[in-house]
Scaffold this motif. Structure first.
Motif, PDB file in Angstrom:
ATOM      1  N   ILE A   1      52.362  -4.564  93.924  1.00 36.80           N
ATOM      2  CA  ILE A   1      51.578  -5.479  94.684  1.00 36.80           C
ATOM      3  C   ILE A   1      51.027  -4.913  95.966  1.00 36.80           C
ATOM      4  CG2 ILE A   1      53.803  -6.208  96.065  1.00 36.80           C
ATOM      5  CD1 ILE A   1      52.167  -9.392  95.242  1.00 36.80           C
ATOM      6  N   LYS A   2      49.724  -5.535  96.298  1.00 38.68           N
ATOM      7  CA  LYS A   2      49.095  -4.756  97.467  1.00 38.68           C
ATOM      8  C   LYS A   2      48.456  -5.595  98.266  1.00 38.68           C
ATOM      9  CE  LYS A   2      45.526  -1.377  97.861  1.00 38.68           C
ATOM     10  NZ  LYS A   2      44.426  -0.470  97.198  1.00 38.68           N
ATOM     11  N   LYS A   3      48.695  -5.630  99.570  1.00 33.42           N
ATOM     12  CA  LYS A   3      47.898  -6.623 100.537  1.00 33.42           C
ATOM     13  C   LYS A   3      46.538  -5.665 101.044  1.00 33.42           C
ATOM     14  CE  LYS A   3      50.943  -9.980 102.653  1.00 33.42           C
ATOM     15  NZ  LYS A   3      49.973 -10.882 103.041  1.00 33.42           N
ATOM     16  N   LYS A   4      46.027  -6.465 100.904  1.00 36.97           N
ATOM     17  CA  LYS A   4      44.494  -6.139 101.586  1.00 36.97           C
ATOM     18  C   LYS A   4      43.462  -7.165 101.628  1.00 36.97           C
ATOM     19  CE  LYS A   4      41.194  -4.432  98.124  1.00 36.97           C
ATOM     20  NZ  LYS A   4      40.749  -3.592  96.951  1.00 36.97           N
TER      21      LYS A   4
ATOM     22  N   PHE B   1      42.299  -2.673  89.953  1.00 37.19           N
ATOM     23  CA  PHE B   1      42.535  -3.537  88.835  1.00 37.19           C
ATOM     24  C   PHE B   1      43.648  -3.870  88.377  1.00 37.19           C
ATOM     25  CE2 PHE B   1      42.694  -1.476  84.766  1.00 37.19           C
ATOM     26  CZ  PHE B   1      42.485  -0.084  85.093  1.00 37.19           C
ATOM     27  N   SER B   2      43.661  -4.964  87.808  1.00 38.40           N
ATOM     28  CA  SER B   2      45.063  -5.069  86.880  1.00 38.40           C
ATOM     29  C   SER B   2      44.947  -6.160  86.016  1.00 38.40           C
ATOM     30  CB  SER B   2      46.424  -5.462  87.973  1.00 38.40           C
ATOM     31  OG  SER B   2      46.213  -6.711  88.374  1.00 38.40           O
ATOM     32  N   SER B   3      45.735  -6.213  84.923  1.00 36.54           N
ATOM     33  CA  SER B   3      45.928  -7.531  84.019  1.00 36.54           C
ATOM     34  C   SER B   3      47.273  -8.014  84.113  1.00 36.54           C
ATOM     35  CB  SER B   3      45.885  -6.771  82.435  1.00 36.54           C
ATOM     36  OG  SER B   3      46.364  -7.873  81.806  1.00 36.54           O
ATOM     37  N   THR B   4      46.983  -9.559  84.550  1.00 38.21           N
ATOM     38  CA  THR B   4      48.080 -10.214  84.737  1.00 38.21           C
ATOM     39  C   THR B   4      48.804 -10.980  83.547  1.00 38.21           C
ATOM     40  OG1 THR B   4      46.714 -12.100  85.363  1.00 38.21           O
ATOM     41  CG2 THR B   4      47.582 -11.005  87.085  1.00 38.21           C
ATOM     42  N   LYS B   5      48.499 -10.369  82.358  1.00 42.67           N
ATOM     43  CA  LYS B   5      49.140 -10.816  81.055  1.00 42.67           C
ATOM     44  C   LYS B   5      50.407 -10.742  81.124  1.00 42.67           C
ATOM     45  CE  LYS B   5      45.010 -12.183  78.799  1.00 42.67           C
ATOM     46  NZ  LYS B   5      43.819 -12.045  79.815  1.00 42.67           N
TER      47      LYS B   5
ATOM     48  N   ARG C   1      42.450 -16.107  98.791  1.00 43.01           N
ATOM     49  CA  ARG C   1      42.889 -16.790  99.915  1.00 43.01           C
ATOM     50  C   ARG C   1      44.130 -16.069 100.546  1.00 43.01           C
ATOM     51  NH1 ARG C   1      41.562 -21.997 100.356  1.00 43.01           N
ATOM     52  NH2 ARG C   1      43.414 -22.471 101.327  1.00 43.01           N
ATOM     53  N   GLU C   2      44.922 -15.446  99.806  1.00 39.82           N
ATOM     54  CA  GLU C   2      46.249 -14.699 100.309  1.00 39.82           C
ATOM     55  C   GLU C   2      45.769 -13.243 100.703  1.00 39.82           C
ATOM     56  OE1 GLU C   2      48.782 -16.951 101.086  1.00 39.82           O
ATOM     57  OE2 GLU C   2      48.037 -18.533 100.000  1.00 39.82           O
ATOM     58  N   ASN C   3      44.788 -12.826 100.362  1.00 40.60           N
ATOM     59  CA  ASN C   3      44.473 -11.252 100.492  1.00 40.60           C
ATOM     60  C   ASN C   3      45.671 -10.501  99.941  1.00 40.60           C
ATOM     61  OD1 ASN C   3      41.967 -11.455 101.814  1.00 40.60           O
ATOM     62  ND2 ASN C   3      43.226 -12.428 103.352  1.00 40.60           N
ATOM     63  N   ILE C   4      45.817 -10.651  98.806  1.00 34.57           N
ATOM     64  CA  ILE C   4      46.866 -10.024  97.925  1.00 34.57           C
ATOM     65  C   ILE C   4      46.226  -9.683  96.555  1.00 34.57           C
ATOM     66  CG2 ILE C   4      48.613 -10.687  96.456  1.00 34.57           C
ATOM     67  CD1 ILE C   4      50.470 -11.345  98.865  1.00 34.57           C
ATOM     68  N   ILE C   5      46.600  -8.394  95.959  1.00 33.54           N
ATOM     69  CA  ILE C   5      46.372  -8.290  94.532  1.00 33.54           C
ATOM     70  C   ILE C   5      47.437  -7.888  93.670  1.00 33.54           C
ATOM     71  CG2 ILE C   5      43.693  -7.509  94.921  1.00 33.54           C
ATOM     72  CD1 ILE C   5      44.682  -4.802  94.862  1.00 33.54           C
TER      73      ILE C   5
ATOM     74  N   GLU D   1      54.196 -22.226  92.519  1.00 38.98           N
ATOM     75  CA  GLU D   1      55.213 -21.417  91.854  1.00 38.98           C
ATOM     76  C   GLU D   1      54.610 -20.077  91.226  1.00 38.98           C
ATOM     77  OE1 GLU D   1      57.640 -25.604  90.532  1.00 38.98           O
ATOM     78  OE2 GLU D   1      57.330 -23.982  88.913  1.00 38.98           O
ATOM     79  N   ASN D   2      53.221 -20.247  90.537  1.00 40.55           N
ATOM     80  CA  ASN D   2      52.721 -19.293  89.993  1.00 40.55           C
ATOM     81  C   ASN D   2      52.603 -18.020  90.990  1.00 40.55           C
ATOM     82  OD1 ASN D   2      51.269 -19.234  86.975  1.00 40.55           O
ATOM     83  ND2 ASN D   2      51.613 -21.522  88.027  1.00 40.55           N
ATOM     84  N   PHE D   3      52.050 -18.410  92.403  1.00 39.28           N
ATOM     85  CA  PHE D   3      51.981 -17.305  93.317  1.00 39.28           C
ATOM     86  C   PHE D   3      53.195 -16.838  93.773  1.00 39.28           C
ATOM     87  CE2 PHE D   3      50.881 -15.735  97.702  1.00 39.28           C
ATOM     88  CZ  PHE D   3      49.927 -14.959  97.517  1.00 39.28           C
ATOM     89  N   GLU D   4      54.179 -17.570  94.047  1.00 36.08           N
ATOM     90  CA  GLU D   4      55.626 -16.803  94.250  1.00 36.08           C
ATOM     91  C   GLU D   4      55.954 -15.720  93.165  1.00 36.08           C
ATOM     92  OE1 GLU D   4      57.184 -17.202  97.235  1.00 36.08           O
ATOM     93  OE2 GLU D   4      55.356 -18.307  97.830  1.00 36.08           O
ATOM     94  N   ALA D   5      55.797 -16.157  92.002  1.00 31.03           N
ATOM     95  CA  ALA D   5      56.471 -15.251  90.764  1.00 31.03           C
ATOM     96  C   ALA D   5      55.254 -13.989  90.743  1.00 31.03           C
ATOM     97  CB  ALA D   5      56.209 -16.191  89.530  1.00 31.03           C
ATOM     98  N   LEU D   6      54.112 -14.286  90.923  1.00 32.60           N
ATOM     99  CA  LEU D   6      53.291 -13.012  91.061  1.00 32.60           C
ATOM    100  C   LEU D   6      53.740 -12.032  92.234  1.00 32.60           C
ATOM    101  CD1 LEU D   6      49.808 -14.884  90.508  1.00 32.60           C
ATOM    102  CD2 LEU D   6      50.800 -13.233  88.954  1.00 32.60           C
TER     103      LEU D   6
END
Lengths: 355, 397, 85
Positions: free
Chosen positions: B371-374, B319-323, B346-350, B22-27
């Motif tokens: 959101i960035k795939k790398k 870089f990013s803050s997820t706060k 694991r998902e190659n996403i930032i 659920e956390n990853f989906e929201a991110l």
């Protein structure tokens, strides 16, 4: 892998440990319900501008750590590790009282900032301008032991030359009442007893701050060597002998090689039976007690560490620690084991050796 | 080759989800969890926004199937839900736990219960059982009992860097051979004490927190818990388990500047990053993503920004803050962000730094805003706290 | 005005635990922060609460405090102009 020596100590407690006359004389505290630490002269250690926000535990910590650092001549610390059971409980109480009393209005930040558990280690770092490793453990009866284990890990990993380790707890009025209400502390009228002679429900609460400079090298100021420390969360009484024996055999020691055992008897009839069990396996060791002179608090085994270190250096056993027991071994004191638990949890062993 | 310490499981609860999925989906969707206060009875409701988990204590008790009355604080219950997930993820049965170590961390402990009954404790016996969780460690002990953990159990409290330090101690226990498996992490539930405390320091924003933005005015407090299972190589081999990732670098340093504020140049932060890279034995340019502390207080972001610029010599990786997603979850922050870091590997996403619009005047620094795939092989996660406490962790594939 | 200044000094000594100080030790135009009395940012927040609780003045931005809390003189002047209790 480096060894771990105690090279400096400062201890503020209910006895004259700070003035260093405790081994000659003890103050009788058996008439007290709440045992308070003797206040050192704070002003000769802390500048007035910084003292004004500090609670007793912070002040005692600053003073005790200064003395330990001076004795060890440790100019540079590679770590500051503090254990505290209740943390800065006076300021937590202060903030709670105001928050509830004023219905969340007109609150000021000082008490909140000071109530943070890592206030003590942060303040020591700030005073020393020490940017090194800085940890705080708040693990009930295993707070100080956690700090010690962390210290041993630093020496084992050759991460440090000198570190400061401490255990501190302070009284807070309402909190004492709360623990009385649930029977952890004895009710006022029940306190006045010699806890070694007469067991009852609950303990007599104490407070204190003991700090140690640990070094990887022996020096002129060395008291003793810490060989090993173990802490487990939970233990059935029946498993206590094997817990102790396994620990000793891991350190290649036999039961009769332990000259002195320092036990944490605090007079609580429900849990002192653990100490009976421990005593029963040490037939030839001298058994010592200390909580009848210091009261019980969550970091009280830091006081036992102070006592063990001093016995090992001075090779003297103060009579007032013997309780009803006698000295069983009169020759050289080589190894001391400290066993402690709090309310049947946080069972810890601290093993020390003379140098 | 020394691959650091393996991570064999993880679990998380936060304002954006009750588990890692659920956390990853929201991110991924950029869906934040910041809202008005609903579950804490406070007069600050109108002035602040928080990252609150919209489950009452009763609902949490039901999820955990706890008998009532019990003495579990909100923090402990959030922690236990996350630990359950971590055990499942690591394929560890509760009955196997007797040799497991547990390094917990919290700043709130049982304060939510204590503040609720503080006034009536002495007159009303029915809630007195909560007095026993007044000290932080007792919360950990109750949790250890729930999971049948009998070995080395301890609790760390170093303000907002607590969980980073718990993770660090766990790694050192494994490296020293003192433990084979360790549950490490942090937990903090929202309570009046903390909301009011941060309010007196004027550190809370009445809007959404905007890390690294010139117009940032403060943080949103949040609640949650996250735990990792750290495991030795030999233990993993014995049970033929593939790890999720490795913790290769960790360090702690003190800013020794001010009780609550960070130094202007972020010296403690700089030192923590430097030492963490030394432990990991890698170069700063190998970092693919930094999960910043980024609380969105004027002081933190300025100090952290300067430390990043100094440390990376002006070539700062993404870089990013997820706060802005979770709020600042205090003792849980570093373990929540550790889970986010592992998910990034694991998902190659930032992840995007939500709410960012304007660069800070003091320097040229723009966080990742989309959101960035790398390919992500190395993540640095920073956490700083009151008392000058600074910690950095490095995770690798 | 003189009464207000004295009152402020007493309040500051109490709120900030300046144990060893008395009203006479603080002059009206002495800098309260930095090289003067040596107060810091945490003290500033305590002063903000004094304004709110005792004089009904709400400061929302801690930066405003800088000018107001320069000295006892500046504080008293500001309070006299803005007080609602």
């Amino acid at each position: 892998m480096n060894s771990c020596f105690i090279n400096g100590i400062g201890c503020v407690s209910a006895q004259n440990t700070f003035e260093n006359t405790f081994f000659e004389d003890a103050i009788d505290i058996s008439n007290l319900n709440i045992v308070k630490a003797i206040k050192p002269n704070y002003k000769s250690f802390i500048p007035p501008a910084s003292i004004r926000r500090m609670s007793a535990g912070v002040k005692n910590s600053i003073v005790a750590s200064s003395v330990a650092i001076k004795e060890a001549s440790a100019d540079q610390l590679d770590g500051i590790i503090v254990g505290t059971g209740l943390g800065c409980i006076q300021d937590s109480e202060n903030f709670l009282n105001k928050m509830i009393g004023y219905n969340e209005e007109y609150l000021t930040p000082t008490a909140f900032i000071q109530s943070t558990h890592n206030t003590v280690s942060g303040q020591i770092a700030l005073k020393l301008k020490c940017k090194a490793y800085n940890f705080t453990y708040v693990n009930t009866g295993g707070s100080f032991q956690s700090a010690l284990i962390d210290g041993l890990l630093m020496f084992e990993g050759e991460e440090a030359n000198n570190i400061l380790i401490g255990g501190v707890d302070e009284h807070a009025e309402y909190t004492n009442k709360l623990y009385q209400a649930i029977g952890y502390y004895r009710q006022d009228e029940e306190g006045k007893k010699n806890i070694l002679k007469q067991r009852k429900s609950g303990v007599i609460p104490g407070e204190g701050a003991s700090y140690f400079v640990l070094g990887n090298e022996q020096s002129d100021s060395t008291y003793a060597k810490i060989l090993d420390v173990q802490l487990v969360n939970k233990l059935d009484q029946i498993d206590l002998p094997s817990f102790i024996l396994d620990f000793l055999s891991k350190n290649e020691l036999k039961l009769d090689e332990i000259d002195v055992v320092i036990l944490g008897n605090n007079g609580d009839d429900e849990f002192d039976t653990y100490y009976d069990e421990a005593s029963s396996i040490f037939e030839s060791s001298t058994l010592l007690y200390y909580k009848h002179l210091f009261g019980e608090f969550l970091t009280s085994s830091s006081v036992a560490t102070y006592i063990a270190a001093k016995i090992l250096r001075e090779q003297v056993i103060p009579e007032h620690l013997l309780g009803e027991q006698k000295v069983r071994k009169s020759d050289k004191i080589g190894n001391i084991l400290i066993y402690n638990q709090y309310r049947g949890k946080d069972h810890s062993l601290i093993l020390m050796e003379d140098v | 080759m020394d691959r650091g310490v393996a991570i064999s499981g993880m679990g998380i609860v936060s304002a954006i989800g009750m588990n890692a999925k659920e956390n990853f989906e929201a991110l991924k969707k950029g869906q934040h969890g910041i809202s008005e206060v609903e579950l804490v009875d406070t007069i600050l409701k109108e002035n602040i926004l928080v990252g609150e988990i919209k489950k009452s204590n009763q609902e949490l008790e039901q999820i955990l199937k706890l008998p009532t009355p019990n003495s579990f604080s909100r923090s402990s219950m959030l922690g236990m839900i996350a630990i359950k997930e971590a055990f499942r993820d690591a394929e560890i049965q509760v009955k196997d736990n007797t040799s497991m170590a547990f390094v917990n961390s919290t700043t709130v402990g049982g304060m939510d219960m204590v503040e609720k009954f503080y006034d009536s404790f002495l007159t009303d016996k029915k809630n007195q059982h909560y007095i026993s969780v007044n000290d932080a460690g007792s919360n950990t002990h109750l949790m250890a009992d729930y999971f049948n953990i009998k070995g080395f159990v301890t609790t760390i409290s170093t303000a907002c860097s607590s969980a980073a330090n718990a993770i660090m101690l766990g790694a050192r226990l494994i490296k020293s051979g003192r433990a084979e498996k360790v549950v490490v992490g942090g937990m903090d539930g929202l309570c009046k004490f903390t909301l009011n405390g941060f309010n007196t320091l004027m550190l809370q924003s009445n809007g959404f927190n905007k890390p690294f933005d010139d117009e940032r005015v403060g943080l949103n407090l949040g609640e949650g818990a996250a735990y990792l299972i750290l495991e030795s190589q030999s233990s993993l081999q014995k049970r033929d388990k593939t790890p999720l990732a490795y913790l290769t670098g960790y360090a702690n340093a003190n800013d020794a500047y001010h009780q609550t504020a960070s130094s202007e140049q972020g010296e403690g932060a700089f030192l923590a990053m430097k030492k963490a890279f030394e432990v990991a034995g890698i170069q700063p340019e190998q970092v693919d993503y930094i999960n910043a502390h980024g609380t969105a207080t004027p002081n933190n972001d300025l100090s952290e920004g300067r430390a990043l610029l100094n440390f990376f010599e002006n070539k700062i990786p993404d870089f990013s803050s997820t706060k802005p997603f979770t709020g600042h979850t205090l003792a849980a922050a570093a373990s929540i962000e550790a889970v986010f870091s592992i998910l990034a590997l694991r998902e190659n996403i930032i992840y995007p730094n939500l709410n960012f619009k304007t660069k800070m005047k003091e320097f040229d620094l723009t966080p990742q805003i989309e959101i960035k795939k790398k390919e992500v092989n190395t993540v640095l996660s920073n956490s700083f706290g009151f008392g000058g406490n600074c910690s950095s962790l490095i995770f690798e594939k | 005005m003189e009464d207000l200044k004295k009152e402020l000094k007493l309040k500051i000594i109490e709120a900030l635990n300046l144990e060893d100080m008395s009203v006479e030790d603080i002059s009206d135009d002495e800098m309260l922060f930095e090289e003067g009395l040596g107060l810091d940012s945490i003290d500033a927040l305590e002063l903000i609460i004094i304004l709110d609780k005792d004089y009904g003045i709400k400061l929302t931005d801690s930066k405003d405090g800088k000018k107001i809390f320069r000295s006892i003189e500046t504080m008293a002047t500001y309070i006299a102009e803005h007080r609602s209790k």
